[in-house]
Write an enzyme that holds these catalytic residues in place. Structure first.
Site, PDB file in Angstrom:
ATOM      1  N   CYS A  89      46.275  43.972  47.493  1.00  0.00           N
ATOM      2  CA  CYS A  89      46.856  44.535  46.084  1.00  0.00           C
ATOM      3  C   CYS A  89      47.706  45.811  47.383  1.00  0.00           C
ATOM      4  O   CYS A  89      48.741  45.900  45.967  1.00  0.00           O
ATOM      5  CB  CYS A  89      46.010  44.684  45.110  1.00  0.00           C
ATOM      6  SG  CYS A  89      44.481  46.069  45.495  1.00  0.00           S
ATOM      7  N   HIS A 165      42.266  49.523  42.813  1.00  0.00           N
ATOM      8  CA  HIS A 165      43.276  48.652  42.447  1.00  0.00           C
ATOM      9  C   HIS A 165      44.579  49.283  42.655  1.00  0.00           C
ATOM     10  O   HIS A 165      44.741  50.289  41.948  1.00  0.00           O
ATOM     11  CB  HIS A 165      43.277  48.163  41.144  1.00  0.00           C
ATOM     12  CG  HIS A 165      43.745  46.790  40.873  1.00  0.00           C
ATOM     13  ND1 HIS A 165      44.265  45.529  41.719  1.00  0.00           N
ATOM     14  CD2 HIS A 165      44.649  46.193  39.822  1.00  0.00           C
ATOM     15  CE1 HIS A 165      44.873  45.397  41.108  1.00  0.00           C
ATOM     16  NE2 HIS A 165      45.704  45.692  39.673  1.00  0.00           N
TER      17      HIS A 165
END
Length: 312
Positions: A89, A165
């Site tokens: 990510c 994230h």
């Protein structure tokens, strides 16, 4: 797929040299210490921001975002890729900014070919193409911290883990978008020109952070900006240029350290220390061991007094 993706750090030096290795020219990352539009403006020409936060692994997926609205048309009209693999990510977030700034930014031959190849793909296939790109994966992994103990690709996160994230925000076609590969589409946060971006993005970030407990401080914000050395040369600011060149030297040194683990070195060093102690005399060696045990015991007792659990 021929290999896995390892975790990389949310670090301006890592991201800057990662995109350079991918062929991007004249772009760098700057860590922002405050949520102030003025600090963002001081970073120069801004292409977007990368936001790192703790991800609630047990949170159910919703048909509506907690802030903004899903723009399903934009999912096909701008570069938006679904995240299909763990640990990718960070690179996916920075590519979400850069591949939507092609024209403003020289993204290089390889990334331009990748973008053209995936233009007609739906977001899930774009995600698969990104995950299966040998070039992007190998460059990404070259900036992972070396570890002889953990293979980051072999274990899925659980609800008990601290999982972080990366997502991207950018002004694209005069609209402020949140680009998160775990969502079904880009999230639209209202009209926003490139000039308005510093003022428009800060309230969005503040609302997101406000959803967390006040004790949660583990956030990181990186601005994607034009190489600050270019502006320093243009205005003849030699002090700023020297500062930026020094920063690059430090980044290169830190990135070099990340590529090596020092377990073998430390092991050999300890062997040498033990050999030296034994050469002095068995009594000296035994005294050295006992002194070390006493110091360790004192540290454990001090930590317990402070309410900090010691290691098992």
């Amino acid at each position: 797929m021929s290999g896995g993706w390892n975790t990389i750090e949310s670090d301006a030096g890592v991201f800057t040299y990662l995109i350079e290795k991918l062929g991007v020219k004249d772009v760098q990352f700057e860590e922002l210490m405050t949520l102030e539009p003025e600090e963002l403006r001081q970073a120069g020409q801004i292409y977007g921001v990368i936001f790192l936060f703790k991800y609630p692994t047990g949170e159910a997926r919703s048909d509506t975002p907690k802030d903004g609205t899903f723009d399903y048309d934009a999912a096909e009209n701008i570069f938006f890729a679904a995240q299909t693999i763990q640990n990718a990510c960070g690179t996916q977030a920075l590519l979400s900014v850069l591949l939507n700034k092609d024209g403003e930014v020289d993204i290089g031959k390889d990334l331009r070919e990748f973008k053209e190849f995936t233009t007609a793909f739906p977001s899930d296939l774009r995600g698969d193409a990104l995950s299966n790109s040998d070039l992007i994966r190998e460059v990404h992994n070259s900036f992972a911290r070396s570890s002889p103990f953990v293979d980051e690709t072999q274990r899925a996160a659980t609800e008990d883990d601290d999982v972080y994230h990366f997502i991207a925000y950018a002004s694209i076609n005069d609209k402020l978008y949140e680009l998160d590969g775990l969502q079904p589409a880009p999230i639209f946060h209202g009209p926003c020109t490139v000039h308005e971006f510093p003022d428009k993005i800060i309230p969005v970030l503040q609302r997101r952070i406000a959803r967390y407990p006040a004790t949660e401080i583990r956030f990181n914000l990186l601005a994607v900006v034009r190489d600050l050395r270019i502006h320093a040369r243009e205005i003849g600011d030699m002090e700023k240029l020297e500062e930026e060149e020094h920063k690059r030297t430090e980044w290169q040194w830190e990135n070099a350290l990340r590529r090596h683990n020092f377990v073998g070195f430390v092991g050999e060093l300890l062997k040498g220390v033990v050999k030296d102690k034994l050469a002095q005399s068995p009594e000296a060696y035994n005294k050295w061991v006992e002194d070390a045990k006493k110091k360790t015991k004192r540290r454990v007792e001090e930590r317990q007094k402070q309410g900090i659990a010691g290691d098992d």
